[in-house]
Design an enzyme around this catalytic site. Structure first.
Site, PDB file in Angstrom:
ATOM      1  N   LYS A 116      23.818 -31.741  24.839  1.00 34.17           N
ATOM      2  CA  LYS A 116      24.396 -31.369  26.149  1.00 34.17           C
ATOM      3  C   LYS A 116      25.354 -32.436  26.678  1.00 34.17           C
ATOM      4  O   LYS A 116      26.309 -32.110  27.373  1.00 34.17           O
ATOM      5  CB  LYS A 116      23.280 -31.091  27.165  1.00 34.17           C
ATOM      6  CG  LYS A 116      22.298 -30.007  26.737  1.00 34.17           C
ATOM      7  CD  LYS A 116      22.966 -28.684  26.436  1.00 34.17           C
ATOM      8  CE  LYS A 116      22.021 -27.716  25.728  1.00 34.17           C
ATOM      9  NZ  LYS A 116      22.682 -26.498  25.228  1.00 34.17           N
ATOM     10  N   GLU A 200      23.130 -36.091  36.618  1.00 32.26           N
ATOM     11  CA  GLU A 200      24.155 -35.340  37.360  1.00 32.26           C
ATOM     12  C   GLU A 200      23.823 -35.353  38.840  1.00 32.26           C
ATOM     13  O   GLU A 200      22.660 -35.503  39.223  1.00 32.26           O
ATOM     14  CB  GLU A 200      24.169 -33.861  36.908  1.00 32.26           C
ATOM     15  CG  GLU A 200      24.879 -33.597  35.608  1.00 32.26           C
ATOM     16  CD  GLU A 200      24.804 -32.132  35.190  1.00 32.26           C
ATOM     17  OE1 GLU A 200      25.430 -31.782  34.200  1.00 32.26           O
ATOM     18  OE2 GLU A 200      24.117 -31.342  35.872  1.00 32.26           O
ATOM     19  N   HIS A 235      12.780 -21.027  35.321  1.00 37.90           N
ATOM     20  CA  HIS A 235      13.821 -21.017  34.288  1.00 37.90           C
ATOM     21  C   HIS A 235      13.836 -19.746  33.449  1.00 37.90           C
ATOM     22  O   HIS A 235      14.474 -19.692  32.415  1.00 37.90           O
ATOM     23  CB  HIS A 235      13.715 -22.256  33.395  1.00 37.90           C
ATOM     24  CG  HIS A 235      13.758 -23.530  34.180  1.00 37.90           C
ATOM     25  ND1 HIS A 235      14.840 -23.874  34.957  1.00 37.90           N
ATOM     26  CD2 HIS A 235      12.855 -24.516  34.349  1.00 37.90           C
ATOM     27  CE1 HIS A 235      14.580 -25.027  35.558  1.00 37.90           C
ATOM     28  NE2 HIS A 235      13.392 -25.433  35.214  1.00 37.90           N
ATOM     29  N   ARG A 291      25.188 -18.143  21.577  1.00 35.40           N
ATOM     30  CA  ARG A 291      24.459 -16.999  21.010  1.00 35.40           C
ATOM     31  C   ARG A 291      24.771 -15.745  21.810  1.00 35.40           C
ATOM     32  O   ARG A 291      25.393 -15.829  22.872  1.00 35.40           O
ATOM     33  CB  ARG A 291      22.957 -17.268  21.123  1.00 35.40           C
ATOM     34  CG  ARG A 291      22.535 -17.444  22.579  1.00 35.40           C
ATOM     35  CD  ARG A 291      21.023 -17.492  22.786  1.00 35.40           C
ATOM     36  NE  ARG A 291      20.690 -17.484  24.206  1.00 35.40           N
ATOM     37  CZ  ARG A 291      20.617 -18.546  24.986  1.00 35.40           C
ATOM     38  NH1 ARG A 291      20.859 -19.754  24.495  1.00 35.40           N
ATOM     39  NH2 ARG A 291      20.312 -18.422  26.261  1.00 35.40           N
TER      40      ARG A 291
HETATM   41  C1  MV4 Z   1      21.218 -28.159  37.919  1.00 39.18           C
HETATM   42  C2  MV4 Z   1      20.755 -27.835  39.212  1.00 39.18           C
HETATM   43  C3  MV4 Z   1      21.309 -28.494  40.275  1.00 39.18           C
HETATM   44  N1  MV4 Z   1      22.262 -29.440  40.081  1.00 39.18           N
HETATM   45  N2  MV4 Z   1      22.146 -29.111  37.769  1.00 39.18           N
HETATM   46  C4  MV4 Z   1      18.316 -25.158  35.509  1.00 39.18           C
HETATM   47  C5  MV4 Z   1      18.641 -24.404  34.255  1.00 39.18           C
HETATM   48  C6  MV4 Z   1      19.617 -25.249  33.541  1.00 39.18           C
HETATM   49  N3  MV4 Z   1      20.516 -24.509  32.704  1.00 39.18           N
HETATM   50  C7  MV4 Z   1      20.317 -25.986  34.636  1.00 39.18           C
HETATM   51  N4  MV4 Z   1      19.429 -25.969  35.772  1.00 39.18           N
HETATM   52  C8  MV4 Z   1      19.792 -26.586  36.935  1.00 39.18           C
HETATM   53  N5  MV4 Z   1      20.742 -27.540  36.828  1.00 39.18           N
HETATM   54  C9  MV4 Z   1      22.650 -29.734  38.836  1.00 39.18           C
HETATM   55  N6  MV4 Z   1      23.563 -30.681  38.663  1.00 39.18           N
HETATM   56  C10 MV4 Z   1      19.762 -26.886  39.336  1.00 39.18           C
HETATM   57  C11 MV4 Z   1      19.256 -26.277  38.203  1.00 39.18           C
HETATM   58  C12 MV4 Z   1      18.119 -25.431  38.460  1.00 39.18           C
HETATM   59  C13 MV4 Z   1      16.821 -25.985  38.487  1.00 39.18           C
HETATM   60  C14 MV4 Z   1      16.571 -27.320  38.172  1.00 39.18           C
HETATM   61  C15 MV4 Z   1      15.284 -27.851  38.213  1.00 39.18           C
HETATM   62  C16 MV4 Z   1      14.203 -27.029  38.562  1.00 39.18           C
HETATM   63  C17 MV4 Z   1      14.420 -25.680  38.850  1.00 39.18           C
HETATM   64  C18 MV4 Z   1      15.735 -25.142  38.816  1.00 39.18           C
HETATM   65  C19 MV4 Z   1      15.952 -23.797  39.111  1.00 39.18           C
HETATM   66  C20 MV4 Z   1      17.229 -23.300  39.078  1.00 39.18           C
HETATM   67  C21 MV4 Z   1      18.312 -24.109  38.739  1.00 39.18           C
END
Ligand code: MV4
Length: 494
Positions: A116, A200, A235, A291
């Protein structure tokens, strides 16, 4: 052109791929585990081979076995579906070495996108704006502290080998940083075998929006617009739609063009998705999913493009059948993932026997599933029973159709999350399109709304039991509940 493919997957996506094969006169070969002998996908294929015991590690994840079946059956390509081996660069490389076409990007691109931090850096070079953060792995505490101070709290620490949310830690202030760094590194090591993590800026309640991309071997890359995937729990996405209520045509054109250009920059071949977080009208690149995705049908419904057929064309060395100018968004599509889980018991999986199954139908309704009446959902894999997808000329028509389809959908024998979806379709914020990744946590009435809906259905079930007895009830429900249970209360809120 490819003549015969092995589908290295199970359930609804295996059937989805086999349907495209039938249309294209490509022979299909199923591989199945001992737990999937009677699964629909194993029957649907032209040929089927058992590849091992129920646990995925002993069957669907067995690279050598899958390749052996491909050779034995004379297949010239393998479609990996989603999950299992779909984004595994080792599997793609093994296919490349054996002269079997892996239907997806090259092992080189899979490797790059699986890292990533590298993907962030590469996509940044290609011109995609990422969330403020690091372009390199974070090793020590001092480095983490300097970065966090620079971008400002809250920050989020993510495993570089991960994706999909596993192991991510939100950090509110410097006091929490050391512990969070340690725990994310520990999860990164145990789960992904790589201790690399990155940092981030944390965005609170952003929208999760992703772009569908297609790239062929001639270097043509196009986008098919976006999907809104904000409604998720732990998730796991639960509802996806296309287009997003938050994306204007100008924003779609801008983001789509950048995403397609970035895909071309890395030599992306096949179908793929670029994930973004959208917050305050600004978009930030997150990661690439290399994918076909679970939610691809909503894009198919609004563009009319058969994404799986394009995958087969690309893998055969043919150019895409459409160009960017030929892509039009028409109407609105919504997908509900129907899972075998108990919505009143923290959504724990509820595998078991489906005693009666009656899927909905009608204008603009599509069901992707691999189950049937008397089928037993095995406990070894993910609990998705089906995907219910609807299309409407606009979002309101799509929501109304989804309500109707959910009320028609009869699954007797196991608990499902259908009541949850019914509650969301009645939720005022959902109807207005006011979404964010924390939608489910923030909508505190959702569970009670769902319970009310279930109460009404229970009274119907009791009535049917009384009239027909237990066995008769099951039959009666499939036969009449679709109509009976909808009377009087499906549209009271409108
Ligand atoms: C984030 C975020 C907020 N800020 N990145 C979750 C799935 C993955 N593909 C990316 N995710 C997130 N990335 C930044 N910079 C919020 C999420 C996020 C999340 C993160 C931790 C716990 C639960 C979450 C639920 C939805 C989205």
């Amino acid at each position: 052109m490819i003549n015969k493919i092995v589908i290295a997957n199970r359930g609804e996506i295996a059937i989805r791929v086999m349907r495209a094969c039938r249309e294209m006169r490509i022979a299909s070969v199923a591989v199945y585990s001992e737990a999937d002998k009677v699964a629909l996908f194993a029957k649907y294929a032209d040929e089927a081979y058992c590849i091992g015991p129920p646990p995925a590690t002993a069957s669907y994840l067995n690279i050598q076995k899958v390749i052996e079946i491909a050779k034995e059956s004379g297949a010239d390509a393998i479609h990996p579906g989603y999950g299992f081996l779909a984004e595994n660069p080792k599997f793609a490389r093994a296919c490349e070495e054996e002269g079997i076409k892996f239907i997806g990007p090259s092992s080189r691109v899979l490797e790059l996108m699986g890292d990533k931090v590298a993907a962030r850096r590469e996509m940044g070079k290609a011109g995609l704006p990422a969330v403020p953060g690091t372009d390199e792995c974070v090793v020590g505490f001092d480095q983490a502290r300097d970065i966090a101070n620079k971008i400002g709290y809250p920050v989020i620490i993510k495993p570089s080998g991960g994706g999909g949310g596993i192991g991510m830690t939100i950090v509110a202030n410097e006091g929490e940083l050391a512990k969070a760094l340690e725990s994310t590194q520990a999860i990164a090591t145990t789960t992904f075998g790589l201790c690399d993590v990155y940092i981030e800026k944390y965005l609170s309640n952003p929208r999760h929006i992703e772009f569908q991309l297609l790239g062929d071997s001639k270097g043509n890359t196009i986008h098919l617009g976006e999907r809104e995937c904000s409604i998720q729990r732990r998730h796991q996405k639960l509802i996806e739609e296309a287009p997003s209520a938050a994306v204007t045509p100008a924003m779609r054109a801008k983001m789509g063009k950048l995403a397609a250009k970035a895909a071309r920059f890395v030599g992306y071949e096949g179908a793929g998705t670029m994930e973004f977080l959208v917050s305050d009208g600004r978009f930030h690149f997150l990661e690439v999913n290399a994918r076909i995705q679970v939610e691809h049908p909503v894009t198919e419904m609004v563009t009319g493009v058969d994404i799986v057929k394009e995958q087969m064309r690309i893998a055969s060395g043919l150019p895409l059948s459409i160009n960017q100018e030929g892509i039009r968004m028409n109407g609105s599509a919504i997908e509900c993932r129907i899972n075998a889980e108990d919505p009143l018991n923290d959504f724990i999986p509820t595998p078991g026997k489906i005693k009666n199954y009656h899927p909905p139908g009608g204008t603009g309704v599509r069901v992707e599933s691999g189950v049937y009446t008397s089928y037993t959902i095995p406990p070894f894999y993910d609990p998705m029973i089906s995907k219910l997808i609807v299309w409407g000329r606009d979002r309101n028509e799509a929501i109304a159709r989804m309500r109707g389809a959910l009320f028609e959908y009869i699954i007797v024998g196991i608990k499902t999350n259908i009541p949850f979806h019914k509650a969301v379709m009645e939720n005022p914020r959902f109807v207005k399109g006011e979404l964010g990744t924390h939608f489910i946590d923030k909508e505190t009435t959702l569970l009670d709304d769902m319970k009310r809906i279930m109460e009404r259905e229970k009274s119907l079930e009791e009535k049917l039991s009384y009239l027909f007895g237990e066995k008769g009830k099951i039959a009666a429900m499939a036969a009449v509940a679709a109509i009976t249970q909808m009377r009087g209360y499906i549209h009271p809120k409108q």
